[in-house]
Design an enzyme around this catalytic site. Structure first.
Site, short mmCIF file in Angstrom:
data_model
loop_
_atom_site.label_atom_id
_atom_site.label_comp_id
_atom_site.label_asym_id
_atom_site.label_seq_id
_atom_site.Cartn_x
_atom_site.Cartn_y
_atom_site.Cartn_z
N GLU A 88 1.19 -1.17 0.41
CA GLU A 88 0.14 0.11 -0.05
C GLU A 88 0.87 1.37 0.24
O GLU A 88 1.80 1.42 0.20
CB GLU A 88 -0.70 -0.51 1.38
CG GLU A 88 -1.57 0.83 1.13
CD GLU A 88 -2.60 1.59 2.85
OE1 GLU A 88 -3.39 1.37 2.41
OE2 GLU A 88 -2.25 0.53 3.88
N LYS A 97 -9.64 1.76 -1.75
CA LYS A 97 -9.83 1.07 -1.15
C LYS A 97 -10.81 1.58 -0.06
O LYS A 97 -11.58 2.67 -0.09
CB LYS A 97 -8.46 1.53 0.38
CG LYS A 97 -8.86 1.11 1.63
CD LYS A 97 -7.72 2.36 2.20
CE LYS A 97 -7.47 1.00 3.74
NZ LYS A 97 -6.09 2.05 4.40
N CYS A 152 -5.39 -2.80 3.49
CA CYS A 152 -4.95 -2.82 4.41
C CYS A 152 -6.07 -2.50 5.71
O CYS A 152 -5.75 -4.45 5.75
CB CYS A 152 -4.23 -1.25 4.86
SG CYS A 152 -3.21 -1.49 5.83
#
Length: 278
Positions: free
Chosen positions: A40, A115, A156
């Protein structure tokens, strides 16, 4: 399928970071990786909101995309860029996209994932994170088909949301990318167990390329890029130093794990919760 992982300690200089990524990806491609995974925020890692927004560019101008695209096309090796801070012209001018970019064997972009779950957290050690100040949350589940199988994309903090991973598995993902920049406190407490849990729940391989070490913006990330098999066994742990690694995945193990524990087939929609009075 041979998965190549890059573990980075990304700094504030986009051009240097892009050059470092390209060097690592070149090494993995030459070594025979079928696909390469990066962490990330591997283009720039900066929790200073104003500085990050100033450094962010569109996909067309991003140096990491350009550098990795050249490697992918030169070696006919796809690259799953864990995520980049992207200025999306179709979105808000005030906030960016934390975006995974998947490059095909010709170096062109074949998939994007923004995300979904943003890290707005106050940690016990005093660290404060407000991703929503810099980023818009994504709304779309994304998978990519390759000759070797189907890849699902996450980033993440998504790791803490099993419903996303289950949706990817139920849509046929055999491998789930889990790039990260986990903090050291949360990584030490939860990183290994969460990755193993998501792999077991989905019967999929979890490939988690991670940031590691003390960064120029003052944060410290946990590292320990992992590959976990569908039965929950850790196949690779890269420790805390930046570097590269290759691990071979036997995708037949996905069907085997899902046959042994058919929880995806047994999943049922849940009605509203009822609360009884004691």
């Amino acid at each position: 399928m041979k998965a190549g992982l890059v573990q980075t300690r990304t700094g504030l200089d986009p051009q240097k970071n892009a050059a470092d990524l390209a060097e690592a990806a070149e090494k993995l491609a030459v070594a025979g990786a079928d696909i390469i995974f990066t962490p990330e925020m591997c283009g720039v890692l900066d929790r200073n909101t104003a500085r990050l927004k100033a450094a962010a560019t569109s996909e067309a101008l991003d140096p990491a995309i350009a550098a990795l695209s050249a490697v992918a096309s030169r070696h006919a090796t796809p690259i799953a860029i864990g995520s980049l801070a992207i200025r999306d012209e179709t979105a808000s001018a005030d906030r960016l996209a934390n975006r995974s970019i998947v490059l095909g064997a010709d170096g062109r972009i074949v998939a994007r994932y923004d995300k979904m779950h943003l890290f707005d957290v106050d940690l016990p050690n005093g660290d404060r994170y407000r991703e929503s100040a810099s980023f818009l949350s994504g709304e779309r589940v994304q998978l990519v088909d390759f000759p070797w199988g189907r890849l699902g994309l996450t980033i993440c903090y998504d790791l803490r949301f099993p419903q996303l991973h289950n949706a990817l598995a139920m849509a046929g993902a055999q491998v789930i990318a889990q790039p990260a920049a986990f903090t050291r406190p949360t990584g030490e407490a939860h990183w290994h167990v969460l990755l193993r849990a998501r792999a077991i729940e989905t019967g999929a391989f979890l490939v988690a390329a991670a940031q590691s070490g003390l960064h120029a913006d003052g944060r410290e990330t946990y590292g320990h890029s992992l590959v976990v098999d569908p039965w929950g066994k850790v196949l690779l742990d890269m420790g805390e130093e930046p570097g590269t690694a290759i691990v071979e995945l036997n995708l037949d193990e996905v069907a085997d794990a899902r046959a042994r524990i058919p929880n995806l087939r047994h999943a049922r929609p849940l009605a509203g919760a009822e609360v009884a009075q004691a």
